[in-house]
Write a protein that holds these residues in place. Structure first.
Motif, PDB file in Angstrom:
ATOM      1  N   LEU A 170       0.780  -1.276  -0.080  1.00 51.86           N
ATOM      2  CA  LEU A 170       0.057   0.086  -0.058  1.00 51.86           C
ATOM      3  C   LEU A 170       0.775   1.360   0.029  1.00 51.86           C
ATOM      4  O   LEU A 170       1.953   1.240   0.446  1.00 51.86           O
ATOM      5  CB  LEU A 170      -0.694   0.003   1.228  1.00 51.86           C
ATOM      6  CG  LEU A 170      -1.871  -0.914   1.323  1.00 51.86           C
ATOM      7  CD1 LEU A 170      -2.753  -0.840   2.506  1.00 51.86           C
ATOM      8  CD2 LEU A 170      -2.962  -1.267  -0.043  1.00 51.86           C
ATOM      9  N   ASN A 171       0.297   2.408  -0.562  1.00 53.82           N
ATOM     10  CA  ASN A 171       1.055   3.711  -0.598  1.00 53.82           C
ATOM     11  C   ASN A 171       2.466   3.652  -1.216  1.00 53.82           C
ATOM     12  O   ASN A 171       3.141   4.339  -0.732  1.00 53.82           O
ATOM     13  CB  ASN A 171       0.874   4.145   0.859  1.00 53.82           C
ATOM     14  CG  ASN A 171      -0.382   4.098   1.675  1.00 53.82           C
ATOM     15  OD1 ASN A 171      -1.289   4.705   0.979  1.00 53.82           O
ATOM     16  ND2 ASN A 171      -0.450   3.400   2.701  1.00 53.82           N
ATOM     17  N   THR A 172       2.604   2.903  -2.229  1.00 58.63           N
ATOM     18  CA  THR A 172       3.843   2.785  -3.092  1.00 58.63           C
ATOM     19  C   THR A 172       3.494   2.747  -4.305  1.00 58.63           C
ATOM     20  O   THR A 172       2.510   2.082  -4.725  1.00 58.63           O
ATOM     21  CB  THR A 172       4.320   1.450  -2.577  1.00 58.63           C
ATOM     22  OG1 THR A 172       4.479   1.250  -1.102  1.00 58.63           O
ATOM     23  CG2 THR A 172       5.883   1.373  -3.073  1.00 58.63           C
ATOM     24  N   TRP A 173       4.337   3.647  -5.196  1.00 63.34           N
ATOM     25  CA  TRP A 173       4.113   3.721  -6.645  1.00 63.34           C
ATOM     26  C   TRP A 173       4.758   2.624  -7.153  1.00 63.34           C
ATOM     27  O   TRP A 173       5.847   2.311  -7.026  1.00 63.34           O
ATOM     28  CB  TRP A 173       4.767   5.166  -7.017  1.00 63.34           C
ATOM     29  CG  TRP A 173       3.802   6.220  -6.658  1.00 63.34           C
ATOM     30  CD1 TRP A 173       4.129   7.261  -5.798  1.00 63.34           C
ATOM     31  CD2 TRP A 173       2.673   6.638  -7.279  1.00 63.34           C
ATOM     32  NE1 TRP A 173       3.128   8.044  -5.812  1.00 63.34           N
ATOM     33  CE2 TRP A 173       2.348   7.836  -6.865  1.00 63.34           C
ATOM     34  CE3 TRP A 173       2.054   6.042  -8.280  1.00 63.34           C
ATOM     35  CZ2 TRP A 173       1.256   8.518  -7.097  1.00 63.34           C
ATOM     36  CZ3 TRP A 173       0.751   6.812  -8.899  1.00 63.34           C
ATOM     37  CH2 TRP A 173       0.416   8.023  -8.111  1.00 63.34           C
ATOM     38  N   TYR A 174       4.008   1.987  -8.209  1.00 61.60           N
ATOM     39  CA  TYR A 174       4.457   0.944  -9.025  1.00 61.60           C
ATOM     40  C   TYR A 174       4.200   1.162 -10.606  1.00 61.60           C
ATOM     41  O   TYR A 174       2.968   1.755 -10.886  1.00 61.60           O
ATOM     42  CB  TYR A 174       3.680  -0.459  -8.868  1.00 61.60           C
ATOM     43  CG  TYR A 174       4.117  -0.964  -7.423  1.00 61.60           C
ATOM     44  CD1 TYR A 174       5.182  -1.823  -7.265  1.00 61.60           C
ATOM     45  CD2 TYR A 174       3.423  -0.818  -6.217  1.00 61.60           C
ATOM     46  CE1 TYR A 174       5.548  -2.377  -6.078  1.00 61.60           C
ATOM     47  CE2 TYR A 174       3.393  -1.152  -4.940  1.00 61.60           C
ATOM     48  CZ  TYR A 174       4.789  -1.891  -4.755  1.00 61.60           C
ATOM     49  OH  TYR A 174       4.897  -2.635  -3.592  1.00 61.60           O
ATOM     50  N   CYS A 175       5.234   0.688 -11.461  1.00 57.76           N
ATOM     51  CA  CYS A 175       4.711   1.136 -12.835  1.00 57.76           C
ATOM     52  C   CYS A 175       4.120  -0.321 -13.278  1.00 57.76           C
ATOM     53  O   CYS A 175       4.927  -1.408 -13.427  1.00 57.76           O
ATOM     54  CB  CYS A 175       6.156   1.180 -13.797  1.00 57.76           C
ATOM     55  SG  CYS A 175       5.911   1.484 -15.272  1.00 57.76           S
ATOM     56  N   VAL A 176       2.951  -0.402 -13.881  1.00 55.27           N
ATOM     57  CA  VAL A 176       2.214  -1.724 -14.275  1.00 55.27           C
ATOM     58  C   VAL A 176       2.048  -1.346 -15.778  1.00 55.27           C
ATOM     59  O   VAL A 176       1.566  -0.359 -16.313  1.00 55.27           O
ATOM     60  CB  VAL A 176       1.039  -1.918 -13.620  1.00 55.27           C
ATOM     61  CG1 VAL A 176       1.431  -2.114 -12.119  1.00 55.27           C
ATOM     62  CG2 VAL A 176      -0.014  -0.951 -13.835  1.00 55.27           C
ATOM     63  N   GLU A 177       2.436  -2.496 -16.709  1.00 58.43           N
ATOM     64  CA  GLU A 177       2.129  -2.511 -18.329  1.00 58.43           C
ATOM     65  C   GLU A 177       1.259  -3.780 -18.699  1.00 58.43           C
ATOM     66  O   GLU A 177       1.580  -4.782 -18.143  1.00 58.43           O
ATOM     67  CB  GLU A 177       3.384  -2.427 -18.732  1.00 58.43           C
ATOM     68  CG  GLU A 177       4.371  -0.928 -18.593  1.00 58.43           C
ATOM     69  CD  GLU A 177       5.619  -1.013 -19.119  1.00 58.43           C
ATOM     70  OE1 GLU A 177       5.678  -0.309 -20.036  1.00 58.43           O
ATOM     71  OE2 GLU A 177       6.234  -1.735 -18.838  1.00 58.43           O
ATOM     72  N   LEU A 178       0.412  -3.654 -19.596  1.00 60.54           N
ATOM     73  CA  LEU A 178      -0.291  -4.547 -20.143  1.00 60.54           C
ATOM     74  C   LEU A 178      -0.107  -4.471 -21.703  1.00 60.54           C
ATOM     75  O   LEU A 178      -0.071  -3.526 -22.434  1.00 60.54           O
ATOM     76  CB  LEU A 178      -1.765  -4.342 -19.844  1.00 60.54           C
ATOM     77  CG  LEU A 178      -2.726  -5.386 -20.320  1.00 60.54           C
ATOM     78  CD1 LEU A 178      -2.331  -6.831 -19.688  1.00 60.54           C
ATOM     79  CD2 LEU A 178      -4.262  -5.021 -20.179  1.00 60.54           C
ATOM     80  N   PHE A 179       0.001  -5.841 -22.223  1.00 60.17           N
ATOM     81  CA  PHE A 179       0.430  -5.722 -23.525  1.00 60.17           C
ATOM     82  C   PHE A 179      -0.705  -7.131 -24.244  1.00 60.17           C
ATOM     83  O   PHE A 179      -1.022  -7.921 -23.604  1.00 60.17           O
ATOM     84  CB  PHE A 179       1.742  -6.513 -23.947  1.00 60.17           C
ATOM     85  CG  PHE A 179       2.080  -6.906 -25.306  1.00 60.17           C
ATOM     86  CD1 PHE A 179       1.921  -6.124 -26.203  1.00 60.17           C
ATOM     87  CD2 PHE A 179       2.294  -8.403 -25.634  1.00 60.17           C
ATOM     88  CE1 PHE A 179       2.053  -6.670 -27.760  1.00 60.17           C
ATOM     89  CE2 PHE A 179       2.369  -8.954 -26.908  1.00 60.17           C
ATOM     90  CZ  PHE A 179       2.373  -8.023 -27.882  1.00 60.17           C
ATOM     91  N   ILE A 180      -1.171  -6.505 -25.465  1.00 62.23           N
ATOM     92  CA  ILE A 180      -1.856  -7.462 -26.216  1.00 62.23           C
ATOM     93  C   ILE A 180      -1.722  -7.500 -27.552  1.00 62.23           C
ATOM     94  O   ILE A 180      -1.199  -6.460 -28.320  1.00 62.23           O
ATOM     95  CB  ILE A 180      -3.606  -7.212 -26.211  1.00 62.23           C
ATOM     96  CG1 ILE A 180      -4.367  -8.218 -26.960  1.00 62.23           C
ATOM     97  CG2 ILE A 180      -3.810  -5.825 -26.573  1.00 62.23           C
ATOM     98  CD1 ILE A 180      -5.809  -8.134 -26.762  1.00 62.23           C
TER      99      ILE A 180
END
Length: 265
Positions: free
Chosen positions: A100-110
């Protein structure tokens, strides 16, 4: 649904978009194309989770122009990311648990150039799930980001980027990059818009009517009825860490027709 521009938390800059839902949905939808296309799609956002979803919740969804799901990324009640195919079946493995309360870089590919093309998810630049999807090709049209399925959650999104596989650059994952903004901060070499509303009086101060971070609509603006009139502005120098790669420079603006009697803007 529930969506708000917030000043905290932010990943970079001044504002971010927060979806603080109570048994509801809240998301932003980006219209990639006017009609379904045979394309590869890549979506990225930095996310910050204040409270985990009450049920497993889709936070990124690639879909048709009709919004029918082609693949999605799901955040579970345990803070895990999962990639789902068009039927909602998990593809590949779970991510590590997000705090919680932490920045994450998330990515989705199709890969929607073929039937049953690849679906893939990345966390902070590393692939955690990959596998064949189960969607027909030539159907990519939309991307949704936020609390896309109804639940109680609080998730903030920042630095969103969407790519496809066309063009000469930005044809793959957007990556860990972030957005920095330069705004008008002084007069430039032309002050041709002679109608001013708000800001500091005089055409030499036209920049004062277009320098706000969140556009204020009709509170302040410049206007002209003269064909080919132009305004030019000096802009602020954004803070960019030494050694950074600049992937894209994007210019944006807002305009409107302010005279009801004519049909031009």
């Amino acid at each position: 649904g529930s969506a708000a521009i917030v000043t905290s938390p932010v990943n970079t800059g001044t504002y971010a978009m927060q979806f603080n839902t109570s048994s509801a949905i809240g998301y932003t939808r980006y219209f990639m194309y006017a009609a379904n296309q045979a394309r590869k799609g890549y979506a990225k956002a930095w996310i910050n989770i204040a409270s985990l979803p009450s049920v497993n919740c889709q936070i990124m969804v690639f879909g048709k122009v009709s919004n029918t799901v082609l693949c999605s990324m799901q955040l579970t009640t345990a803070g895990l990311l999962q990639v789902l195919n068009a039927s909602g079946t998990q593809v590949g493995s779970n991510s590590s648990a997000l705090s919680l309360n932490t920045w994450y870089c998330v990515e989705l590919f199709i890969d929607n150039t073929v039937t049953n093309g690849t679906n893939e998810g990345r966390l902070n630049g590393a692939v955690f799930a990959t596998g064949a999807g189960n969607a027909a090709g030539t159907n990519l049209g939309r991307i949704q980001l936020g609390v896309v399925t109804s639940c109680t959650a609080n998730i903030t999104f920042d630095n969103i980027a969407v790519n496809d596989n066309t063009g000469a650059s930005q044809t793959s994952y957007p990556g860990l990059g972030q957005i920095v903004r330069a705004t008008p901060n002084a007069a430039g070499d032309s002050n041709g818009f002679l109608v001013q509303v708000g800001g500091t009086a005089g055409s030499a101060n036209n920049f004062t009517r277009v320098d706000e971070i969140t556009p204020d609509g009709t509170t302040s603006y410049n206007a002209s009825a003269v064909l080919s009139a132009s305004d030019l502005f000096a802009v602020s120098v954004p803070t960019i860490p030494t050694g950074s790669t600049i992937n894209a420079v994007v210019v944006g603006g807002q305009y409107a027709n302010t005279t009801a009697a004519d049909a031009t803007a």
